[in-house]
Write an enzyme that holds these catalytic residues in place. Structure first.
Site, PDB file in Angstrom:
ATOM      1  N   ASP A  85       3.545  -6.542  10.662  1.00 12.77           N
ATOM      2  CA  ASP A  85       3.345  -5.551   9.604  1.00 12.77           C
ATOM      3  C   ASP A  85       4.618  -4.757   9.323  1.00 12.77           C
ATOM      4  O   ASP A  85       5.356  -4.388  10.242  1.00 12.77           O
ATOM      5  CB  ASP A  85       2.249  -4.561  10.003  1.00 12.77           C
ATOM      6  CG  ASP A  85       0.866  -5.189  10.067  1.00 12.77           C
ATOM      7  OD1 ASP A  85       0.769  -6.398  10.350  1.00 12.77           O
ATOM      8  OD2 ASP A  85      -0.116  -4.465   9.837  1.00 12.77           O
ATOM      9  N   HIS A  87       4.521  -2.414   6.130  1.00  8.91           N
ATOM     10  CA  HIS A  87       3.882  -1.238   5.532  1.00  8.91           C
ATOM     11  C   HIS A  87       4.847  -0.300   4.800  1.00  8.91           C
ATOM     12  O   HIS A  87       4.852   0.909   5.017  1.00  8.91           O
ATOM     13  CB  HIS A  87       3.097  -0.464   6.595  1.00  8.91           C
ATOM     14  CG  HIS A  87       1.780  -1.093   6.930  1.00  8.91           C
ATOM     15  ND1 HIS A  87       0.760  -1.216   6.007  1.00  8.91           N
ATOM     16  CD2 HIS A  87       1.318  -1.649   8.088  1.00  8.91           C
ATOM     17  CE1 HIS A  87      -0.276  -1.815   6.580  1.00  8.91           C
ATOM     18  NE2 HIS A  87       0.047  -2.098   7.834  1.00  8.91           N
ATOM     19  N   ASP A 113       0.808  -7.507   5.213  1.00  9.77           N
ATOM     20  CA  ASP A 113       0.827  -6.044   5.200  1.00  9.77           C
ATOM     21  C   ASP A 113       2.231  -5.518   4.898  1.00  9.77           C
ATOM     22  O   ASP A 113       2.841  -4.784   5.673  1.00  9.77           O
ATOM     23  CB  ASP A 113       0.279  -5.462   6.511  1.00  9.77           C
ATOM     24  CG  ASP A 113      -1.246  -5.440   6.527  1.00  9.77           C
ATOM     25  OD1 ASP A 113      -1.865  -6.086   5.660  1.00  9.77           O
ATOM     26  OD2 ASP A 113      -1.815  -4.776   7.414  1.00  9.77           O
ATOM     27  N   ASP A 116       1.553  -0.291   1.473  1.00 13.03           N
ATOM     28  CA  ASP A 116       0.673   0.803   1.908  1.00 13.03           C
ATOM     29  C   ASP A 116       1.237   1.549   3.116  1.00 13.03           C
ATOM     30  O   ASP A 116       1.973   1.011   3.926  1.00 13.03           O
ATOM     31  CB  ASP A 116      -0.744   0.312   2.232  1.00 13.03           C
ATOM     32  CG  ASP A 116      -1.545  -0.068   1.004  1.00 13.03           C
ATOM     33  OD1 ASP A 116      -1.207   0.424  -0.092  1.00 13.03           O
ATOM     34  OD2 ASP A 116      -2.498  -0.851   1.130  1.00 13.03           O
ATOM     35  N   ARG A 117       0.819   2.816   3.192  1.00 15.18           N
ATOM     36  CA  ARG A 117       1.174   3.715   4.295  1.00 15.18           C
ATOM     37  C   ARG A 117       2.602   4.247   4.216  1.00 15.18           C
ATOM     38  O   ARG A 117       2.838   5.432   4.342  1.00 15.18           O
ATOM     39  CB  ARG A 117       0.936   3.052   5.658  1.00 15.18           C
ATOM     40  CG  ARG A 117      -0.508   2.795   5.995  1.00 15.18           C
ATOM     41  CD  ARG A 117      -1.291   4.082   6.074  1.00 15.18           C
ATOM     42  NE  ARG A 117      -2.559   3.914   6.785  1.00 15.18           N
ATOM     43  CZ  ARG A 117      -3.428   4.919   6.993  1.00 15.18           C
ATOM     44  NH1 ARG A 117      -3.133   6.120   6.548  1.00 15.18           N
ATOM     45  NH2 ARG A 117      -4.549   4.715   7.618  1.00 15.18           N
ATOM     46  N   ASN A 145      -4.404  -8.124   5.079  1.00 16.62           N
ATOM     47  CA  ASN A 145      -5.581  -7.451   4.514  1.00 16.62           C
ATOM     48  C   ASN A 145      -5.195  -6.349   3.522  1.00 16.62           C
ATOM     49  O   ASN A 145      -5.997  -5.986   2.659  1.00 16.62           O
ATOM     50  CB  ASN A 145      -6.464  -6.877   5.619  1.00 16.62           C
ATOM     51  CG  ASN A 145      -5.773  -5.819   6.462  1.00 16.62           C
ATOM     52  OD1 ASN A 145      -4.727  -6.076   7.053  1.00 16.62           O
ATOM     53  ND2 ASN A 145      -6.334  -4.625   6.519  1.00 16.62           N
ATOM     54  N   HIS A 146      -3.971  -5.844   3.591  1.00 20.08           N
ATOM     55  CA  HIS A 146      -3.540  -4.828   2.628  1.00 20.08           C
ATOM     56  C   HIS A 146      -3.016  -5.441   1.330  1.00 20.08           C
ATOM     57  O   HIS A 146      -2.793  -4.689   0.368  1.00 20.08           O
ATOM     58  CB  HIS A 146      -2.474  -3.917   3.246  1.00 20.08           C
ATOM     59  CG  HIS A 146      -3.058  -2.822   4.068  1.00 20.08           C
ATOM     60  ND1 HIS A 146      -3.228  -1.534   3.603  1.00 20.08           N
ATOM     61  CD2 HIS A 146      -3.538  -2.827   5.340  1.00 20.08           C
ATOM     62  CE1 HIS A 146      -3.780  -0.786   4.547  1.00 20.08           C
ATOM     63  NE2 HIS A 146      -3.975  -1.558   5.614  1.00 20.08           N
ATOM     64  N   HIS A 195      -2.261 -13.439   9.629  1.00 21.99           N
ATOM     65  CA  HIS A 195      -2.195 -11.988   9.701  1.00 21.99           C
ATOM     66  C   HIS A 195      -3.138 -11.405  10.749  1.00 21.99           C
ATOM     67  O   HIS A 195      -2.731 -10.634  11.612  1.00 21.99           O
ATOM     68  CB  HIS A 195      -2.500 -11.348   8.354  1.00 21.99           C
ATOM     69  CG  HIS A 195      -2.487  -9.849   8.431  1.00 21.99           C
ATOM     70  ND1 HIS A 195      -1.316  -9.143   8.587  1.00 21.99           N
ATOM     71  CD2 HIS A 195      -3.482  -8.922   8.432  1.00 21.99           C
ATOM     72  CE1 HIS A 195      -1.590  -7.848   8.672  1.00 21.99           C
ATOM     73  NE2 HIS A 195      -2.896  -7.699   8.581  1.00 21.99           N
ATOM     74  N   ARG A 242     -13.801  -2.640  12.835  1.00 19.64           N
ATOM     75  CA  ARG A 242     -13.167  -2.419  11.536  1.00 19.64           C
ATOM     76  C   ARG A 242     -14.160  -2.484  10.387  1.00 19.64           C
ATOM     77  O   ARG A 242     -13.881  -1.998   9.295  1.00 19.64           O
ATOM     78  CB  ARG A 242     -12.073  -3.459  11.296  1.00 19.64           C
ATOM     79  CG  ARG A 242     -10.879  -3.378  12.230  1.00 19.64           C
ATOM     80  CD  ARG A 242      -9.887  -4.476  11.856  1.00 19.64           C
ATOM     81  NE  ARG A 242      -8.738  -4.557  12.754  1.00 19.64           N
ATOM     82  CZ  ARG A 242      -7.592  -3.916  12.598  1.00 19.64           C
ATOM     83  NH1 ARG A 242      -7.444  -3.107  11.584  1.00 19.64           N
ATOM     84  NH2 ARG A 242      -6.603  -4.077  13.449  1.00 19.64           N
ATOM     85  N   HIS A 269      -1.339  -7.227  12.397  1.00 23.90           N
ATOM     86  CA  HIS A 269      -2.605  -6.539  12.110  1.00 23.90           C
ATOM     87  C   HIS A 269      -2.943  -5.368  13.032  1.00 23.90           C
ATOM     88  O   HIS A 269      -3.699  -4.495  12.647  1.00 23.90           O
ATOM     89  CB  HIS A 269      -3.732  -7.575  12.120  1.00 23.90           C
ATOM     90  CG  HIS A 269      -5.026  -7.122  11.526  1.00 23.90           C
ATOM     91  ND1 HIS A 269      -5.105  -6.408  10.349  1.00 23.90           N
ATOM     92  CD2 HIS A 269      -6.309  -7.296  11.937  1.00 23.90           C
ATOM     93  CE1 HIS A 269      -6.381  -6.180  10.060  1.00 23.90           C
ATOM     94  NE2 HIS A 269      -7.126  -6.699  11.007  1.00 23.90           N
TER      95      HIS A 269
END
Length: 339
Positions: A85, A87, A113, A116-117, A145-146, A195, A242, A269
């Protein structure tokens, strides 16, 4: 479990925009992107400067043409570098390239990923996409997943695109590209990269190859599980806290690896404070590549370098000073991270 699934579904249907393969991307014949154009984009993006909306659209059109030819299990030769990841932590991505080697001198597998964040999801994803377009055989982008319309509307990428471009068009172009990203990769037929993890619906790699990936990430099923599942010290399968995907144990990994003749499952992940974590007698490893995640977790980051004999070298790196000083002009999402 039920309450979390309901919460996920509320999140996943928040202002959902359904995929549209051609509405915004258009036909490749309508646009041309030269190597010189892409080199200029890469140069600008490496300085953390955004490119124009028209340039993003053209870049995405070219990327779509490349990605649609790739398998759900994309083959990668060795030597290679496996990345977890990121991010949106752009300056840490630049540090990652300093540690692992610059494209095109290295084959990279990015396990999703990208957004995001962090403060720089736009620059991060567009740089990786430009590198993919310029050096398609050297860069593999796996969907996380993002990489989802639903999730990016909650965790920052949507708002960042709107703030930096004044409209949601760039977000639309990028999220349409998400539908074309590979679901996994196979390095030298021996290391399976994904992922999240495994799925009770999947026993063989051929079952992954036949998934129709050109869609928004479903709420359940095989495609969802590949992006959401996690390993755990259990036997068999378990319910995931989750609210999506599953927990899977060492016996599941052993059976999948034996069936498909692979030596290692590499996945991302999950935040790992040391940067990486082995499980199940070194048959699975989690790789995390965002140091000091969310600018407050204090963790190290790691990339996995594989030489031409598949010898593994875990390279640890820390947050760079540029990241510490960066504010990005935005605000991080305060949504609790059970996703």
């Amino acid at each position: 479990r039920d309450s979390q699934r309901r919460a996920y579904r509320r999140c996943a249907t928040f202002s959902c925009v359904r995929p549209c393969a051609s509405r915004h991307l258009g036909a490749m014949a309508d646009a041309h992107v030269s190597s010189r154009d892409v080199d200029e984009h890469i140069s600008s993006l490496k300085q953390c400067k955004i490119i124009s909306e028209d340039a993003v659209k053209a870049l995405c059109e070219k990327a779509k043409e490349i990605l649609m030819e790739e398998s759900n299990v994309h083959h990668v030769p060795i030597p290679a570098v496996v990345v977890g990841d990121i991010h949106g932590q752009f300056y840490d991505l630049l540090e990652l390239f300093d540690v692992g080697g610059q494209v095109p001198s290295v084959n990279y597998v990015f396990m999703g990923d990208f957004v995001d964040r962090g403060y720089y999801s736009v620059e991060t994803f567009l740089l990786l996409l430009a590198l993919k377009v310029r050096y398609p055989k050297r860069v593999t982008l796996i969907r996380g997943n993002h990489e989802s319309r639903q999730i990016t509307q909650v965790y920052g990428f949507y708002d960042e695109c709107l703030r930096k471009y004044g409209s949601v068009n760039v977000w639309r172009y990028c999220t349409e590209i998400f539908d074309y990203l590979s679901l996994s990769s196979l390095i030298e037929d021996k290391i399976f990269c994904v992922h999240g993890g495994l799925s009770p619906s999947i026993n063989t790699l051929d079952q992954i190859r036949v998934i129709d990936r050109k869609q928004e990430v479903p709420h359940d099923g095989a495609m969802c599980d590949l992006m959401w599942s996690d390993p755990e010290d259990i036997d068999g399968w378990g319910l995931s806290p989750r609210g999506a995907g599953y927990l899977f144990g060492g016996d599941v990994v052993a059976q999948f690896s034996s069936t498909n003749s692979i030596d290692l499952i590499a996945r991302a992940h999950q935040l790992v404070m040391e940067g990486y974590k082995h499980m199940f007698n070194d048959t699975l490893v989690t790789v995390w590549s965002a140091p000091n995640y969310c600018y407050r977790c204090g963790n190290d980051a790691c990339i996995l370098a594989l030489d031409d004999q598949l010898v593994r070298n875990f390279k640890i790196f820390k947050e760079v000073e540029s990241t510490k000083a960066a504010g990005g002009g935005g605000q991080l999402s305060n949504v609790p991270y059970f996703l």
